[in-house]
Design a protein around this motif. Sequence first.
Motif, short mmCIF file in Angstrom:
data_model
loop_
_atom_site.label_atom_id
_atom_site.label_comp_id
_atom_site.label_asym_id
_atom_site.label_seq_id
_atom_site.Cartn_x
_atom_site.Cartn_y
_atom_site.Cartn_z
N HIS A 1 29.83 -76.40 -43.62
CA HIS A 1 29.64 -77.83 -43.46
C HIS A 1 30.51 -78.56 -44.48
N SER A 2 31.28 -79.51 -44.05
CA SER A 2 32.04 -80.31 -45.00
C SER A 2 31.11 -81.31 -45.67
N ILE A 3 31.48 -81.72 -46.87
CA ILE A 3 30.67 -82.69 -47.62
C ILE A 3 31.53 -83.86 -48.04
N LYS A 4 30.87 -85.01 -48.31
CA LYS A 4 31.63 -86.18 -48.72
C LYS A 4 31.30 -86.65 -50.13
N LYS A 5 30.13 -86.28 -50.67
CA LYS A 5 29.74 -86.68 -52.02
C LYS A 5 28.89 -85.59 -52.65
N VAL A 6 28.98 -85.47 -53.98
CA VAL A 6 28.14 -84.56 -54.75
C VAL A 6 27.53 -85.38 -55.88
N ARG A 7 26.25 -85.13 -56.18
CA ARG A 7 25.64 -85.85 -57.31
C ARG A 7 24.72 -84.92 -58.09
N LEU A 8 24.52 -85.27 -59.36
CA LEU A 8 23.54 -84.63 -60.22
C LEU A 8 22.42 -85.62 -60.44
N GLN A 9 21.20 -85.11 -60.38
CA GLN A 9 20.05 -85.99 -60.59
C GLN A 9 19.01 -85.25 -61.40
N PHE A 10 18.49 -85.88 -62.45
CA PHE A 10 17.46 -85.27 -63.29
C PHE A 10 16.09 -85.71 -62.78
N HIS A 11 15.22 -84.71 -62.52
CA HIS A 11 13.89 -85.01 -61.99
C HIS A 11 12.93 -83.89 -62.39
N ASN A 12 11.79 -84.27 -62.93
CA ASN A 12 10.75 -83.30 -63.32
C ASN A 12 11.28 -82.17 -64.20
N GLY A 13 12.14 -82.49 -65.14
CA GLY A 13 12.63 -81.50 -66.09
C GLY A 13 13.76 -80.61 -65.61
N LEU A 14 14.30 -80.89 -64.42
CA LEU A 14 15.39 -80.08 -63.88
C LEU A 14 16.54 -80.96 -63.40
N TRP A 15 17.75 -80.42 -63.45
CA TRP A 15 18.93 -81.07 -62.90
C TRP A 15 19.15 -80.58 -61.49
N TYR A 16 19.18 -81.48 -60.54
CA TYR A 16 19.39 -81.16 -59.13
C TYR A 16 20.83 -81.45 -58.74
N VAL A 17 21.47 -80.49 -58.09
CA VAL A 17 22.80 -80.69 -57.51
C VAL A 17 22.57 -80.96 -56.03
N GLU A 18 23.05 -82.11 -55.57
CA GLU A 18 22.83 -82.54 -54.19
C GLU A 18 24.14 -83.00 -53.58
N TYR A 19 24.19 -83.05 -52.25
CA TYR A 19 25.42 -83.48 -51.59
C TYR A 19 25.09 -84.28 -50.33
N GLN A 20 26.07 -85.07 -49.91
CA GLN A 20 26.00 -85.78 -48.62
C GLN A 20 27.08 -85.21 -47.71
N ARG A 21 26.77 -85.15 -46.42
CA ARG A 21 27.74 -84.68 -45.43
C ARG A 21 28.23 -85.85 -44.60
N PRO A 22 29.40 -85.72 -44.00
CA PRO A 22 29.82 -86.72 -43.02
C PRO A 22 28.80 -86.74 -41.87
N ALA A 23 28.61 -87.90 -41.28
CA ALA A 23 27.55 -88.06 -40.27
C ALA A 23 27.81 -87.23 -39.03
N LYS A 24 27.02 -86.19 -38.86
CA LYS A 24 27.00 -85.41 -37.63
C LYS A 24 25.73 -85.79 -36.87
N TYR A 25 24.67 -85.97 -37.62
CA TYR A 25 23.40 -86.44 -37.11
C TYR A 25 23.07 -87.73 -37.85
N PHE A 26 22.09 -88.48 -37.38
CA PHE A 26 21.75 -89.77 -37.97
C PHE A 26 21.48 -89.68 -39.47
N VAL A 27 20.68 -88.70 -39.89
CA VAL A 27 20.30 -88.61 -41.30
C VAL A 27 21.45 -88.17 -42.20
N ASP A 28 22.47 -87.55 -41.65
CA ASP A 28 23.56 -87.04 -42.47
C ASP A 28 24.31 -88.13 -43.22
#
Length: 72
Positions: A1-28
């Motif tokens: 899956h191709s991605i368009k953005k990557v982010r780091l987010q601190f939550h509940n004592g952990l660093w989360y690595v998350e990404y967004q994909r180009p819209a293939k489905y509505f939520v993407d």
Amino acid sequence: HSIKKVRLQFHNGLWYVEYQRPAKYFVDGWWWFDDSKYPEYNDAYQRALVLAQQKGTKEIKHKQLIIDIDHH
């Protein structure tokens, strides 16, 4: 899956690595998908850099684990 953005987010004592994909489905188009989580910022930052350089995530289509038990 191709991605368009990557982010780091601190939550509940952990660093989360998350990404967004180009819209293939509505939520993407606006949903952030979890990649991994780390207790240490530097580990999460390194994963975010790797993910951004790869410009995508792998999709596992089929995975199988077989454990052979030798009975003697």
